[in-house]
Design an enzyme around this catalytic site. Structure first.
Site, mmCIF file in Angstrom:
data_model
loop_
_atom_site.group_PDB
_atom_site.id
_atom_site.type_symbol
_atom_site.label_atom_id
_atom_site.label_comp_id
_atom_site.label_asym_id
_atom_site.label_seq_id
_atom_site.Cartn_x
_atom_site.Cartn_y
_atom_site.Cartn_z
ATOM 1 N N CYS A 120 0.856 -1.180 0.000
ATOM 2 C CA CYS A 120 0.000 0.000 0.000
ATOM 3 C C CYS A 120 0.896 1.235 0.000
ATOM 4 C CB CYS A 120 -0.900 0.001 1.232
ATOM 5 S SG CYS A 120 -1.903 1.497 1.391
ATOM 6 N N CYS A 163 0.509 3.258 3.517
ATOM 7 C CA CYS A 163 0.974 2.799 4.837
ATOM 8 C C CYS A 163 2.025 1.704 4.801
ATOM 9 C CB CYS A 163 -0.223 2.342 5.676
ATOM 10 S SG CYS A 163 -0.950 0.782 5.113
ATOM 11 N N CYS A 222 -7.194 -1.198 1.658
ATOM 12 C CA CYS A 222 -6.136 -1.689 2.530
ATOM 13 C C CYS A 222 -6.696 -1.962 3.921
ATOM 14 C CB CYS A 222 -5.016 -0.657 2.593
ATOM 15 S SG CYS A 222 -3.687 -1.076 3.742
ATOM 16 N N CYS A 271 -4.904 0.747 6.586
ATOM 17 C CA CYS A 271 -5.180 2.197 6.598
ATOM 18 C C CYS A 271 -6.517 2.565 5.958
ATOM 19 C CB CYS A 271 -4.053 2.969 5.938
ATOM 20 S SG CYS A 271 -3.977 2.794 4.140
ATOM 21 N N CYS A 326 -8.280 -5.738 -9.518
ATOM 22 C CA CYS A 326 -7.865 -4.700 -10.464
ATOM 23 C C CYS A 326 -7.495 -3.456 -9.653
ATOM 24 C CB CYS A 326 -9.030 -4.437 -11.416
ATOM 25 S SG CYS A 326 -8.635 -3.400 -12.798
#
Length: 137
Positions: free
Chosen positions: A53, A56, A101, A104, A124
């Site tokens: 991510c 984070c 995510c 976060c 995707c």
């Protein structure tokens, strides 16, 4: 300001996110935007490693689950265990499954049921919402 973690989730104000992310990353990760197809940094990456991510650093996808879906966005058939969460997205007059995510809450993209085996799913993702850590040799 130090990162605040509560219940294993990163807690930041929108102003803190704005200061840490590029304008495009903020738009995608915090405002649920979408980058144009075939413009993302990782659409054609084949290097072994882990996708993280961009907000984070949470590990999200192993490169071995990445495939070329032809969609123009990085696509994966399976996330790492516990790395992502999903919710129903009813924007743009359709119903889709949003992927965000787990750590976060940042918007990553959507998952569809038209992917390859073994899962039949296509995660995707917006390339701008990802970072990449190559395998160490």
């Amino acid at each position: 300001m130090a990162e605040k973690i509560e219940n294993n989730k990163v807690q930041k104000t929108e102003e803190e996110w704005r200061q840490e992310l590029t304008p495009e990353q903020y738009h995608i990760l915090r405002e649920k935007g979408t980058e144009r197809a075939f413009t993302g940094e990782y659409a054609h990456t084949k290097t072994p490693g882990v996708y993280l991510c961009a907000a984070c650093g949470q590990e999200l996808f192993a490169s071995g689950t990445k495939y070329d879906s032809g969609s123009g966005w990085p696509s994966f058939y399976e996330p790492m265990d516990g790395a992502v969460e999903t919710s129903t997205d009813r924007s743009f007059f359709m119903t889709r499954t949003e992927v965000h995510c787990q750590k976060c809450g940042g918007h990553l993209g959507h998952v569809f049921d038209d992917g390859p085996q073994p899962t039949g799913q296509r995660y995707c993702m917006n390339g701008c919402a990802l970072d990449f850590k190559p395998d160490e040799k």
